[in-house]
Design a protein around this motif. Structure first.
Motif, mmCIF file in Angstrom:
data_model
loop_
_atom_site.group_PDB
_atom_site.id
_atom_site.type_symbol
_atom_site.label_atom_id
_atom_site.label_comp_id
_atom_site.label_asym_id
_atom_site.label_seq_id
_atom_site.Cartn_x
_atom_site.Cartn_y
_atom_site.Cartn_z
ATOM 1 N N ILE A 14 -5.378 3.731 -17.962
ATOM 2 C CA ILE A 14 -5.250 2.826 -19.350
ATOM 3 C C ILE A 14 -6.514 2.262 -19.540
ATOM 4 C CG2 ILE A 14 -4.380 0.687 -18.197
ATOM 5 C CD1 ILE A 14 -2.821 0.279 -20.766
ATOM 6 N N GLU A 15 -6.829 2.314 -21.073
ATOM 7 C CA GLU A 15 -8.050 1.586 -21.289
ATOM 8 C C GLU A 15 -7.786 0.061 -21.607
ATOM 9 O OE1 GLU A 15 -11.345 2.845 -22.110
ATOM 10 O OE2 GLU A 15 -11.062 4.592 -21.177
ATOM 11 N N VAL A 16 -8.702 -0.776 -21.243
ATOM 12 C CA VAL A 16 -8.169 -2.273 -21.630
ATOM 13 C C VAL A 16 -9.419 -2.917 -21.796
ATOM 14 C CG1 VAL A 16 -6.072 -2.298 -20.194
ATOM 15 C CG2 VAL A 16 -8.139 -2.827 -19.014
ATOM 16 N N LYS A 17 -9.307 -3.972 -22.254
ATOM 17 C CA LYS A 17 -10.732 -4.975 -22.603
ATOM 18 C C LYS A 17 -11.249 -5.376 -21.115
ATOM 19 C CE LYS A 17 -9.422 -6.456 -26.949
ATOM 20 N NZ LYS A 17 -8.947 -7.836 -27.832
ATOM 21 N N PRO A 18 -12.409 -5.362 -20.924
ATOM 22 C CA PRO A 18 -13.113 -5.865 -19.897
ATOM 23 C C PRO A 18 -12.454 -7.246 -19.566
ATOM 24 C CG PRO A 18 -14.807 -5.201 -21.192
ATOM 25 C CD PRO A 18 -13.506 -5.037 -21.802
ATOM 26 N N GLY A 19 -12.023 -7.842 -18.324
ATOM 27 C CA GLY A 19 -11.749 -9.175 -18.029
ATOM 28 C C GLY A 19 -10.177 -9.095 -17.986
ATOM 29 N N THR A 20 -9.391 -7.844 -18.279
ATOM 30 C CA THR A 20 -8.051 -7.808 -18.130
ATOM 31 C C THR A 20 -7.788 -7.834 -16.781
ATOM 32 O OG1 THR A 20 -8.215 -6.709 -20.209
ATOM 33 C CG2 THR A 20 -6.115 -6.326 -18.823
ATOM 34 N N GLN A 80 -5.070 -11.508 -10.300
ATOM 35 C CA GLN A 80 -6.312 -12.333 -10.122
ATOM 36 C C GLN A 80 -7.424 -11.216 -10.342
ATOM 37 O OE1 GLN A 80 -6.183 -15.866 -10.040
ATOM 38 N NE2 GLN A 80 -4.244 -15.248 -10.513
ATOM 39 N N ALA A 81 -7.422 -10.282 -9.789
ATOM 40 C CA ALA A 81 -8.599 -9.156 -9.959
ATOM 41 C C ALA A 81 -8.463 -8.641 -11.463
ATOM 42 C CB ALA A 81 -8.302 -8.022 -8.970
ATOM 43 N N LYS A 82 -9.857 -8.847 -12.122
ATOM 44 C CA LYS A 82 -10.067 -8.541 -13.306
ATOM 45 C C LYS A 82 -11.171 -7.346 -13.355
ATOM 46 C CE LYS A 82 -8.982 -13.002 -15.123
ATOM 47 N NZ LYS A 82 -7.947 -13.078 -14.479
ATOM 48 N N ALA A 83 -10.744 -6.168 -14.197
ATOM 49 C CA ALA A 83 -11.338 -5.070 -14.374
ATOM 50 C C ALA A 83 -12.658 -5.375 -15.317
ATOM 51 C CB ALA A 83 -10.476 -3.900 -15.078
ATOM 52 N N ARG A 84 -13.688 -4.654 -14.990
ATOM 53 C CA ARG A 84 -14.947 -4.946 -15.740
ATOM 54 C C ARG A 84 -15.436 -3.434 -16.293
ATOM 55 N NH1 ARG A 84 -19.693 -8.022 -12.720
ATOM 56 N NH2 ARG A 84 -19.154 -6.545 -11.343
ATOM 57 N N GLY A 85 -15.396 -2.562 -15.389
ATOM 58 C CA GLY A 85 -15.641 -0.977 -15.820
ATOM 59 C C GLY A 85 -14.498 -0.178 -15.251
#
Length: 115
Positions: A14-20, A80-85
């Motif tokens: 899935i594509e999400v906004k950074p910080g999701t 808690q882990a947030k995606a960035r790339g």
């Protein structure tokens, strides 16, 4: 700008906004990650294995303390882990599904032994 999160073993991405958070991304992708605390880092049920090379935002001190060194082995709390790339995550089977699969495998093995 968006980031891509892929969940294994399903291969759903899935594509999400950074910080999701990984938990939010999983829910949007239809991937089940168990949690009891509603994403407050209290139950430890949403622990996932992040594959090497994944791009996550830096781990917060609270999450690091809760993981007690497991973060050094690639474990993170999905809430808690947030995606960035680009991110790839191994999601463990929920305990009930794992037990059912183990039972089915045992039954199949016993059935093979009869022939």
């Amino acid at each position: 700008m968006s980031t891509k999160v892929t969940f294994w073993p399903s291969g759903k991405a899935i594509e999400v906004k950074p910080g999701t958070s990984l938990l939010t991304a999983a829910r949007k992708a239809g991937v089940l990650i168990q949690t009891r605390c509603g994403g407050n880092a209290a139950c430890f049920m949403c622990k996932v294995q992040v594959r090497p090379g994944s791009d996550l935002m830096p781990i917060a001190d609270d999450e690091r303390r809760k993981l007690a060194g497991l973060d050094e082995q690639g474990c993170r709390l999905a809430c808690q882990a947030k995606a960035r790339g680009l991110v790839e995550v191994d999601v463990p089977l929920d305990p009930l599904r794992a037990a059912v699969q183990k039972l089915l495998a045992k039954q199949a093995e016993e059935s093979d032994d009869l022939w």
